[in-house]
Enzyme design. Structure first.
Site, PDB file in Angstrom:
ATOM      1  CB  ALA A 142      -0.945   0.006   1.192  1.00 59.72           C
ATOM      2  CG  ASP A 143       3.368   2.059   3.284  1.00 60.83           C
ATOM      3  OD1 ASP A 143       3.501   3.032   4.037  1.00 60.83           O
ATOM      4  OD2 ASP A 143       2.814   0.998   3.634  1.00 60.83           O
ATOM      5  CG  MET A 144       6.530   0.262  -2.017  1.00 60.75           C
ATOM      6  SD  MET A 144       7.531  -1.118  -2.575  1.00 60.75           S
ATOM      7  CE  MET A 144       6.531  -2.507  -2.030  1.00 60.75           C
ATOM      8  N   GLY A 155       3.019   5.971  -2.696  1.00 61.54           N
ATOM      9  CA  GLY A 155       4.175   6.781  -3.052  1.00 61.54           C
ATOM     10  C   GLY A 155       4.300   6.989  -4.543  1.00 61.54           C
TER      11      GLY A 155
END
Length: 406
Positions: A177-179, A182
């Site tokens: 999810a973070d990638m 980002g």
């Protein structure tokens, strides 16, 4: 030892985003993924880190080496600055005046409490693009909740759809999810920057949650539920809408992936398997038939795979034009002829490891290629240079350090 292509850092190299400066106040993955892309593409990314502690990503270690930091902080600079002090905040505002972007992922409201809210930042630089990353967004009833990627991977529906039907929901093994967030953030930043530089517009605030980007990757699920009245369920390695699509084990114990989502592809597969009669088998004539009878279809394909070694299957189905490929381990990838030929993974010089393997610059620009300019910085490596550029003397810098400001 691997045979990955060796690359070197060139401090004089330039990329397509030369001249763009972005201040990165974020920690961990989403913000670092965003600025990792900008830095690779040539932007001057300055990490603003806490004195002595730095970005928490530095603490993600393997064999006591911060390998995550080495990858996602390449091409960046680092200065330490205590934003909980008046002097630290004043220095940040000085830096803002010469920047094009600022990225932060504090709990919503933190910058405002420090007197560094968007209104203040834009007053000092009306052209500034501010990306605010949070778990659930800057507005709404959950704005104050903790929002790590694990939580949004669960709530977004991803975990419920990931895995096998007879097993619990499954989280991804990386900061997925973070990638995603980002990467969305880098695109949003460039879009807002174009508005400033090309259209003559003003700076703005980009409200980037971790939740909504991964939800967008499941975008058809809501419409599918509306149409069918049934939520999707876990289907393992199968696709709920096309067949065949699965992983199959060969006689040597190695695995292959196969996806034959077009009618012509399925027909070529049946011919290559030596079973052309399957093309007229009522169970497999259309895609709808094949999805409905996926158990029987998978059993036939699995039987074929289990009677041949992986390389033999690859050659046979490859010649037939069937979409099939290896399931590779990371160690196999590091020696794979495709990866080596494309230089998808490379080795860069590193003081601790000698050489550190990592993914190459992505994607590839034909006219303005991205560059490896410098390795991930030590904590505060660029503090003195940055403050000197702001006009501070060596004595002033020493006093700031003695006072815990830097």
């Amino acid at each position: 030892m691997t045979s990955l292509p060796e690359k070197s850092f060139d401090p004089a190299a330039k990329g397509p985003l030369e001249g763009v400066r972005c201040l990165d106040l974020s920690r961990l993955v989403a913000g670092n993924q965003l600025t990792h892309l900008l830095a690779d593409w040539g932007a001057d990314v300055l990490k603003i880190e806490r004195p002595e502690k730095g970005d928490d990503l530095r603490n993600w270690k393997v064999e006591n080496i911060s390998n995550h930091w080495k990858v996602y902080a390449r091409n960046k600079s680092s200065m330490t600055l205590n934003l909980r002090t008046d002097e630290g905040r004043a220095l940040l505002l000085n830096l803002v005046e010469g920047a094009q972007g600022l990225v932060e992922n504090f709990v919503p409201g933190t910058l405002e409490r420090w007197g560094l809210g968007p209104d203040i930042l834009l007053k000092h630089n009306p052209k500034l693009v501010i990306v605010r990353i949070s778990g659930w967004g800057q507005t709404g009833p959950w704005r104050d909740r903790p929002g790590f990627g694990t939580l949004v991977e669960a709530m977004s529906g991803f975990a419920d759809l990931n895995g096998f039907p007879d097993r619990p929901p499954a989280l991804p093994p990386m900061a997925f999810a973070d990638m995603i967030s980002g990467t969305y953030g880098a695109a949003a930043f460039m879009t807002a920057l174009r508005h400033v530089e090309v259209s003559g517009g003003q700076g703005q605030v980009i409200d980037l949650s971790l939740f909504e980007p991964i939800l967008s990757f499941l975008s058809s699920e809501a419409s599918q539920f509306t149409l069918s009245g049934k939520p999707s369920t876990r289907s393992g390695n199968r696709s709920p809408i096309t067949a065949p699509r699965n992983l199959y084990r060969c006689s040597d114990g190695k695995w292959l992936s196969l996806s034959a989502s077009m009618q012509s592809m399925v027909e070529r597969l049946f011919d290559a398997m030596g079973q052309p009669e399957l093309k007229t088998d009522p169970r497999f004539v259309t895609n709808t038939d094949r999805v409905r009878n996926a158990d029987e279809l998978d059993a036939l394909i699995a039987r074929y795979m289990e009677s041949h070694e992986r390389d033999e299957v690859l050659e046979t189905l490859g010649k037939a034009g069937v979409t099939v490929g290896e399931v590779c381990t990371v160690s196999e990838l590091m020696e794979h002829p495709y990866v080596l030929a494309r230089e998808s993974l490379v080795e860069l010089p590193d003081d601790e490891m000698g050489e550190v393997p990592m993914h190459n610059l992505t994607p590839r620009f034909s006219a303005t290629p991205a560059q490896f300019r410098k390795p991930a910085p030590d904590l505060g490596a660029d503090t003195d240079r940055t403050l000197h550029d702001l006009g501070l003397s060596a004595d002033q810098i020493t006093k700031l350090r003695e006072g815990g400001i830097i």
